[in-house]
Design a protein around this motif. Structure first.
Motif, PDB file in Angstrom:
ATOM      1  N   VAL A  83      87.630  19.425 -39.476  1.00 33.45           N
ATOM      2  CA  VAL A  83      88.995  19.618 -40.000  1.00 33.45           C
ATOM      3  C   VAL A  83      89.285  18.636 -41.137  1.00 33.45           C
ATOM      4  O   VAL A  83      90.344  17.994 -41.168  1.00 33.45           O
ATOM      5  N   ALA A  89      93.019  17.467 -34.110  1.00 29.52           N
ATOM      6  CA  ALA A  89      93.925  17.785 -35.227  1.00 29.52           C
ATOM      7  C   ALA A  89      95.168  18.507 -34.712  1.00 29.52           C
ATOM      8  O   ALA A  89      96.282  18.257 -35.168  1.00 29.52           O
ATOM      9  N   HIS A  90      94.977  19.398 -33.754  1.00 34.42           N
ATOM     10  CA  HIS A  90      96.120  20.102 -33.162  1.00 34.42           C
ATOM     11  C   HIS A  90      97.056  19.105 -32.487  1.00 34.42           C
ATOM     12  O   HIS A  90      98.279  19.207 -32.598  1.00 34.42           O
ATOM     13  N   PRO A 115      87.159  17.859 -32.932  1.00 31.44           N
ATOM     14  CA  PRO A 115      88.058  17.480 -34.039  1.00 31.44           C
ATOM     15  C   PRO A 115      89.210  18.458 -34.241  1.00 31.44           C
ATOM     16  O   PRO A 115      90.302  18.054 -34.627  1.00 31.44           O
ATOM     17  N   ALA A 116      88.954  19.721 -33.983  1.00 27.08           N
ATOM     18  CA  ALA A 116      90.029  20.710 -34.141  1.00 27.08           C
ATOM     19  C   ALA A 116      91.113  20.463 -33.096  1.00 27.08           C
ATOM     20  O   ALA A 116      92.313  20.519 -33.398  1.00 27.08           O
ATOM     21  N   LYS A 142      94.769  31.000 -34.543  1.00 20.43           N
ATOM     22  CA  LYS A 142      93.556  31.286 -35.335  1.00 20.43           C
ATOM     23  C   LYS A 142      92.386  30.439 -34.853  1.00 20.43           C
ATOM     24  O   LYS A 142      91.277  30.912 -34.680  1.00 20.43           O
ATOM     25  N   ASP A 143      92.662  29.144 -34.663  1.00 24.17           N
ATOM     26  CA  ASP A 143      91.589  28.213 -34.304  1.00 24.17           C
ATOM     27  C   ASP A 143      91.019  28.524 -32.923  1.00 24.17           C
ATOM     28  O   ASP A 143      89.804  28.556 -32.730  1.00 24.17           O
ATOM     29  N   MET A 171      98.394  28.572 -36.702  1.00 25.13           N
ATOM     30  CA  MET A 171      97.179  27.769 -36.859  1.00 25.13           C
ATOM     31  C   MET A 171      96.412  27.670 -35.534  1.00 25.13           C
ATOM     32  O   MET A 171      95.206  27.934 -35.493  1.00 25.13           O
ATOM     33  N   ALA A 215      83.132  31.876 -31.108  1.00 22.25           N
ATOM     34  CA  ALA A 215      81.894  31.099 -31.205  1.00 22.25           C
ATOM     35  C   ALA A 215      81.321  30.830 -29.815  1.00 22.25           C
ATOM     36  O   ALA A 215      80.108  30.932 -29.598  1.00 22.25           O
ATOM     37  N   VAL A 275      84.084  21.340 -31.608  1.00 27.12           N
ATOM     38  CA  VAL A 275      85.448  21.783 -31.283  1.00 27.12           C
ATOM     39  C   VAL A 275      86.411  20.596 -31.226  1.00 27.12           C
ATOM     40  O   VAL A 275      87.583  20.712 -31.579  1.00 27.12           O
ATOM     41  N   ALA A 316      88.919  31.556 -32.968  1.00 25.46           N
ATOM     42  CA  ALA A 316      87.617  31.296 -33.596  1.00 25.46           C
ATOM     43  C   ALA A 316      86.692  30.569 -32.624  1.00 25.46           C
ATOM     44  O   ALA A 316      85.498  30.879 -32.531  1.00 25.46           O
ATOM     45  N   VAL A 317      87.234  29.608 -31.894  1.00 30.47           N
ATOM     46  CA  VAL A 317      86.417  28.869 -30.933  1.00 30.47           C
ATOM     47  C   VAL A 317      85.954  29.797 -29.808  1.00 30.47           C
ATOM     48  O   VAL A 317      84.797  29.741 -29.393  1.00 30.47           O
ATOM     49  N   ILE A 331      83.776  24.849 -37.128  1.00 32.00           N
ATOM     50  CA  ILE A 331      83.763  25.968 -36.180  1.00 32.00           C
ATOM     51  C   ILE A 331      84.978  26.865 -36.382  1.00 32.00           C
ATOM     52  O   ILE A 331      84.963  28.051 -36.032  1.00 32.00           O
ATOM     53  N   VAL A 332      86.053  26.300 -36.964  1.00 28.66           N
ATOM     54  CA  VAL A 332      87.255  27.093 -37.193  1.00 28.66           C
ATOM     55  C   VAL A 332      87.321  27.501 -38.670  1.00 28.66           C
ATOM     56  O   VAL A 332      86.629  26.940 -39.509  1.00 28.66           O
TER      57      VAL A 332
END
Lengths: 190, 124
Positions: B51, A173-174, A169-170, A80-81, A77, A88, A167, A84-85, B73-74
């Motif tokens: 998320v 979440a991590h 929130p991701a 991947k994230d 996870m 972007a 970014v 993606a960041v 974004i993800v």
């Protein structure tokens, strides 16, 4: 380097990674508006890429070494994230014609990541899983703080600022997921 | 990824950030429990952002279509057991599904396992 496989060794290493000190230098001195030199958008871009690459590095190691399903799912996870960041971020700075400029913070991120990678690489089994998950908590806490205290406040370009806000929130979440992983590793030890 | 069952009609639309065609979400009154409701032949959007699925709970009617749009974004996906499983959605991409039966459908993002959502499908 001695291979740590004992529970005591794993516990000590996990604690060291969790505190973000001991085996590595202290958290990078990211310039904040209040304390250090101001960060330009070019500096911020370099920090973002370095931060993403650090966690991708850790994830690759976890996928190569861990046999724990939860660790592997988490590593998949985050990899991947962060990819993606990075994609972007690179697309944005390319469009904005901003060339990332390395700075103390991005150098520190890279150096820290390499130091930790070398330590993690020597660990096996539960020792690795514990240290990896503890490091993920420490890393994401640090990155979240950097985003909040330095990167978002310092970003001049509105799109770059918006990307950082997206970014966040991701990363949060991590962190939440990593904290749960550490708890699971702790339960596994018993 | 499992294919859609015969009981459901799966519409997979990848719009790659083009913004998508305009849609009219035929919504009924917002009930007191805060969940959004449809009135049949409507389209409902679940926005994937920060998320999370927004809204996390949605009440729709048989005949409606639910469209998940990744505004994050993800990458994310939308999976519900054997009912539907989207591909990984990049930012801007969508996945649409029209339920073929009433009941509660729980779904999640398998990339971010803490992301959960629920659909309640009722008769018009």
């Amino acid at each position: 380097m001695t291979r740590f496989t004992s529970s005591l060794g794993a516990l000590l290493l996990a604690a060291a990674f969790a505190s973000g000190c001991g085996l590595t230098r202290s958290a990078p001195g990211v310039g904040t508006p209040a304390s250090g030199p101001a960060l330009s958008d070019a500096n911020i871009a370099a920090i973002v890429v370095a931060a993403n690459n650090a966690d991708i590095l850790y994830a690759d190691l976890a996928l190569a070494k861990s046999r724990d399903a939860d660790i592997r799912a988490f590593a998949t996870m985050v990899k991947k994230d962060h990819e993606a960041v990075n994609q972007a971020a690179v697309a944005l700075v390319t469009r904005l014609k901003v060339t990332p400029v390395d700075n103390e913070a991005s150098f520190d991120l890279r150096d820290d990541a390499e130091t930790k990678r070398l330590i993690l690489r020597e660990l096996e089994d539960f020792a690795f899983d514990s240290a990896y998950s503890a490091n993920e908590v420490s890393y994401h806490r640090s990155v979240l703080g950097t985003i909040d205290r330095a990167l978002i406040p310092s970003a001049s370009n509105a799109e770059l600022k918006a990307l950082l806000v997206q970014v966040r929130p991701a990363v949060a979440a991590h962190l939440e997921h990593a904290v749960a992983l550490v708890a699971k590793q702790g339960a596994r030890r018993r | 990824m499992r294919p859609a069952t015969l009981a459901t009609l799966a519409l997979v639309v990848g719009l790659g950030g083009a913004g998508g065609a305009a849609f009219a979400a035929a919504r009924g009154q917002t009930p007191q429990d805060g969940r959004e409701r449809g009135s049949g032949e409507g389209r409902h959007e679940v926005r994937i952002k920060a998320v999370a699925f927004n809204p996390t709970s949605l009440v729709v009617q048989l005949g409606d279509t639910v469209v998940w749009r990744n505004a994050d974004i993800v990458r994310h996906n939308v999976v519900s057991g054997e009912l539907f499983a989207s591909a990984e959605l990049s930012s801007g991409e969508t996945f649409a599904w029209a339920p073929g039966d009433t009941g509660t459908v729980r779904y999640r993002c398998t990339i971010h396992p803490r992301m959960r959502g629920e659909l309640t499908v009722r008769l018009p």
